[in-house]
Design a protein around this motif. Structure first.
Motif, PDB file in Angstrom:
ATOM      1  N   GLY A   1       0.819  -1.206   0.000  1.00 17.68           N
ATOM      2  CA  GLY A   1       0.000   0.000   0.000  1.00 17.68           C
ATOM      3  C   GLY A   1       0.853   1.255   0.000  1.00 17.68           C
ATOM      4  N   LEU A   2       0.247   2.368  -0.324  1.00 14.07           N
ATOM      5  CA  LEU A   2       0.970   3.641  -0.341  1.00 14.07           C
ATOM      6  C   LEU A   2       1.205   4.190   1.059  1.00 14.07           C
ATOM      7  N   PHE A   3       0.493   3.652   2.033  1.00 17.34           N
ATOM      8  CA  PHE A   3       0.689   4.040   3.437  1.00 17.34           C
ATOM      9  C   PHE A   3       0.951   2.765   4.242  1.00 17.34           C
ATOM     10  N   PRO A   4       2.194   2.281   4.239  1.00 23.05           N
ATOM     11  CA  PRO A   4       2.513   1.018   4.913  1.00 23.05           C
ATOM     12  C   PRO A   4       2.105   1.030   6.385  1.00 23.05           C
ATOM     13  N   LYS A   5       1.525  -0.054   6.805  1.00 26.45           N
ATOM     14  CA  LYS A   5       1.082  -0.180   8.182  1.00 26.45           C
ATOM     15  C   LYS A   5       2.261  -0.090   9.141  1.00 26.45           C
ATOM     16  N   GLY A   6       2.103   0.714  10.169  1.00 24.98           N
ATOM     17  CA  GLY A   6       3.133   0.840  11.188  1.00 24.98           C
ATOM     18  C   GLY A   6       4.190   1.879  10.897  1.00 24.98           C
ATOM     19  N   VAL A   7       4.168   2.502   9.708  1.00 23.70           N
ATOM     20  CA  VAL A   7       5.150   3.530   9.362  1.00 23.70           C
ATOM     21  C   VAL A   7       4.502   4.899   9.535  1.00 23.70           C
ATOM     22  N   PRO A   8       5.007   5.735  10.446  1.00 22.57           N
ATOM     23  CA  PRO A   8       4.409   7.056  10.663  1.00 22.57           C
ATOM     24  C   PRO A   8       4.402   7.892   9.376  1.00 22.57           C
ATOM     25  N   LEU A   9       3.377   8.712   9.234  1.00 17.08           N
ATOM     26  CA  LEU A   9       3.228   9.531   8.030  1.00 17.08           C
ATOM     27  C   LEU A   9       4.421  10.451   7.828  1.00 17.08           C
ATOM     28  N   ARG A  10       4.972  10.979   8.921  1.00 19.74           N
ATOM     29  CA  ARG A  10       6.093  11.907   8.787  1.00 19.74           C
ATOM     30  C   ARG A  10       7.310  11.227   8.164  1.00 19.74           C
ATOM     31  N   LEU A  11       7.507   9.932   8.471  1.00 16.58           N
ATOM     32  CA  LEU A  11       8.623   9.210   7.879  1.00 16.58           C
ATOM     33  C   LEU A  11       8.375   8.957   6.394  1.00 16.58           C
ATOM     34  N   ILE A  12       7.134   8.672   6.030  1.00 17.17           N
ATOM     35  CA  ILE A  12       6.804   8.472   4.614  1.00 17.17           C
ATOM     36  C   ILE A  12       7.076   9.746   3.830  1.00 17.17           C
ATOM     37  N   ILE A  13       6.654  10.891   4.390  1.00 15.67           N
ATOM     38  CA  ILE A  13       6.870  12.179   3.723  1.00 15.67           C
ATOM     39  C   ILE A  13       8.364  12.467   3.580  1.00 15.67           C
ATOM     40  N   MET A  14       9.125  12.223   4.636  1.00 14.52           N
ATOM     41  CA  MET A  14      10.570  12.476   4.593  1.00 14.52           C
ATOM     42  C   MET A  14      11.260  11.583   3.564  1.00 14.52           C
ATOM     43  N   MET A  15      10.814  10.339   3.462  1.00 12.99           N
ATOM     44  CA  MET A  15      11.418   9.415   2.511  1.00 12.99           C
ATOM     45  C   MET A  15      11.086   9.800   1.070  1.00 12.99           C
ATOM     46  N   VAL A  16       9.817  10.100   0.811  1.00 11.57           N
ATOM     47  CA  VAL A  16       9.396  10.438  -0.554  1.00 11.57           C
ATOM     48  C   VAL A  16       9.993  11.768  -0.991  1.00 11.57           C
ATOM     49  N   ALA A  17      10.023  12.750  -0.084  1.00 10.98           N
ATOM     50  CA  ALA A  17      10.613  14.050  -0.425  1.00 10.98           C
ATOM     51  C   ALA A  17      12.127  13.947  -0.546  1.00 10.98           C
ATOM     52  N   GLY A  18      12.740  13.198   0.363  1.00 10.33           N
ATOM     53  CA  GLY A  18      14.194  13.162   0.433  1.00 10.33           C
ATOM     54  C   GLY A  18      14.872  12.345  -0.632  1.00 10.33           C
ATOM     55  N   ALA A  19      14.201  11.324  -1.184  1.00  8.86           N
ATOM     56  CA  ALA A  19      14.818  10.506  -2.229  1.00  8.86           C
ATOM     57  C   ALA A  19      13.924  10.384  -3.454  1.00  8.86           C
ATOM     58  N   GLY A  20      12.804  11.104  -3.436  1.00  8.63           N
ATOM     59  CA  GLY A  20      11.839  10.970  -4.511  1.00  8.63           C
ATOM     60  C   GLY A  20      11.723  12.206  -5.380  1.00  8.63           C
ATOM     61  N   ALA A  21      10.484  12.564  -5.707  1.00  5.00           N
ATOM     62  CA  ALA A  21      10.221  13.585  -6.719  1.00  5.00           C
ATOM     63  C   ALA A  21      10.830  14.940  -6.375  1.00  5.00           C
ATOM     64  N   LEU A  22      10.669  15.409  -5.145  1.00  5.23           N
ATOM     65  CA  LEU A  22      11.204  16.724  -4.771  1.00  5.23           C
ATOM     66  C   LEU A  22      12.720  16.738  -4.885  1.00  5.23           C
ATOM     67  N   PHE A  23      13.373  15.718  -4.322  1.00  3.61           N
ATOM     68  CA  PHE A  23      14.832  15.629  -4.419  1.00  3.61           C
ATOM     69  C   PHE A  23      15.279  15.632  -5.876  1.00  3.61           C
ATOM     70  N   PHE A  24      14.613  14.844  -6.706  1.00  2.87           N
ATOM     71  CA  PHE A  24      15.044  14.733  -8.097  1.00  2.87           C
ATOM     72  C   PHE A  24      14.879  16.049  -8.840  1.00  2.87           C
ATOM     73  N   GLN A  25      13.746  16.705  -8.700  1.00  2.78           N
ATOM     74  CA  GLN A  25      13.514  17.944  -9.432  1.00  2.78           C
ATOM     75  C   GLN A  25      14.472  19.044  -8.974  1.00  2.78           C
ATOM     76  N   VAL A  26      14.738  19.110  -7.685  1.00  5.55           N
ATOM     77  CA  VAL A  26      15.677  20.112  -7.160  1.00  5.55           C
ATOM     78  C   VAL A  26      17.087  19.887  -7.713  1.00  5.55           C
ATOM     79  N   THR A  27      17.574  18.647  -7.610  1.00  4.43           N
ATOM     80  CA  THR A  27      18.947  18.375  -8.025  1.00  4.43           C
ATOM     81  C   THR A  27      19.105  18.366  -9.545  1.00  4.43           C
ATOM     82  N   ALA A  28      18.115  17.840 -10.266  1.00  3.16           N
ATOM     83  CA  ALA A  28      18.214  17.810 -11.729  1.00  3.16           C
ATOM     84  C   ALA A  28      18.234  19.222 -12.299  1.00  3.16           C
ATOM     85  N   HIS A  29      17.389  20.089 -11.777  1.00  9.87           N
ATOM     86  CA  HIS A  29      17.370  21.481 -12.228  1.00  9.87           C
ATOM     87  C   HIS A  29      18.717  22.146 -11.967  1.00  9.87           C
ATOM     88  N   ALA A  30      19.306  21.887 -10.802  1.00 12.00           N
ATOM     89  CA  ALA A  30      20.595  22.486 -10.471  1.00 12.00           C
ATOM     90  C   ALA A  30      21.720  21.933 -11.339  1.00 12.00           C
TER      91      ALA A  30
END
Length: 301
Positions: free
Chosen positions: A68-97
């Protein structure tokens, strides 16, 4: 279980962690060069992002569909940090730079800021206490960044975009590193979660701003498909996750300091960018910090 068995298991785990970290560094150096190269093609950062996360999302579909997109037992804040930190936000920031930053400078700024930011978060938030050798290694990384900054100020050859966005990318990645270690997810589960969410985000961006994937030449697609989707999206995600689980977040991230040396050499040999003495010195100083900041010498002592 006997003491010798436990010791053997720990050595095996550490060896797997070091192997994962080395594989990750090699792939990341390729990723920086490929992302830098994509700036001279018809592909946009959204196009490349779709390849970067879409490919692993397809291969890892059985995992994220079951989890699932919200794994059981994983706090939402950790999901957000993981997706932002290694996902779309990280990629767009670094690729643009990276599109506006020479490969050598980009590798130093991003590869150096990753372990530095990870260590600072570990100290400030998680009460980690690095010993003298690791502090010296982090100081070497900081010195390498300072050399590059001084060269840029004197020559005016670097843009403000690179100096702001690449360290921001390093900070995002540091957040992911610590969040993943505390999520309890396996490397494949973490990779599947990040790929699925990031694909959805890039599909939304493509709907808003458009995509040129359908019209892109096949050779360009092949290069980015392999470097972004297969190597970075699948292999490196699993390898880095293994390194984090075996070595810890700070120690695993410290290996990224080797990346600047590889990217500097690759930028000159593969992209035809000038290899200045200042960039080489900055890369070597930054990369040398990894030998200390990983804690290898501390363990021997």
């Amino acid at each position: 279980m006997s003491v010798s068995t436990v010791s053997s298991t720990e050595r095996t785990s550490a060896a797997a962690g070091y192997a994962g970290a080395i594989v990750t560094v090699l792939i990341w150096a390729t990723w920086v060069l490929a992302t830098r190269h994509s700036g001279s093609t018809s592909l946009t950062t959204i196009d490349v992002g779709l390849l970067r996360y879409g490919v692993p999302a397809i291969f890892l579909a059985p995992i994220w569909l079951r989890m699932g997109l919200f794994p059981k037992g994983v706090p939402l804040r950790l999901i957000i940090m993981m997706v932002a930190g290694a996902g779309a936000l990280f990629f767009q920031v670094t690729a643009h730079a990276l599109h506006s930053t020479p490969a050598a400078a980009g590798g130093i700024l991003l590869g150096g800021s990753m372990p530095l930011a990870t260590a600072m978060i570990g100290i400030a938030v998680f009460n980690e206490r690095p010993d003298r050798m690791r502090v010296l290694g982090l100081a070497a990384i900081l010195a390498g960044l300072a050399i590059l900054l001084a060269k840029a100020v004197l020559s005016g050859g670097m843009t403000l975009t690179g100096f702001v966005l690449l360290p921001l990318g390093g900070l995002l990645w540091a957040g992911y590193t610590h969040a993943f270690r505390r999520s309890g997810l396996t490397p494949l589960q973490g990779g599947a979660l990040i790929a699925s969410w990031s694909t959805l985000i890039h599909l939304a961006l493509a709907a808003l701003f458009g995509t040129t994937l359908a019209a892109a030449p096949l050779p360009e697609m092949a290069v980015q498909f392999t470097s972004q989707g297969v190597l970075s999206g699948l292999v490196a995600t699993f390898a880095y996750g293994t390194a984090i689980r075996a070595l810890g977040g700070t120690q695993a991230a410290a290996f990224t300091a080797i990346t600047p040396v590889l990217v500097t050499l690759g930028g000159g040999l593969l992209l035809g960018e000038p290899l200045g003495m200042t960039e080489m010195v900055a890369a070597v100083v930054t990369g040398a910090g990894v030998a200390l900041s990983t804690g290898i010498l501390s363990k021997r002592a």
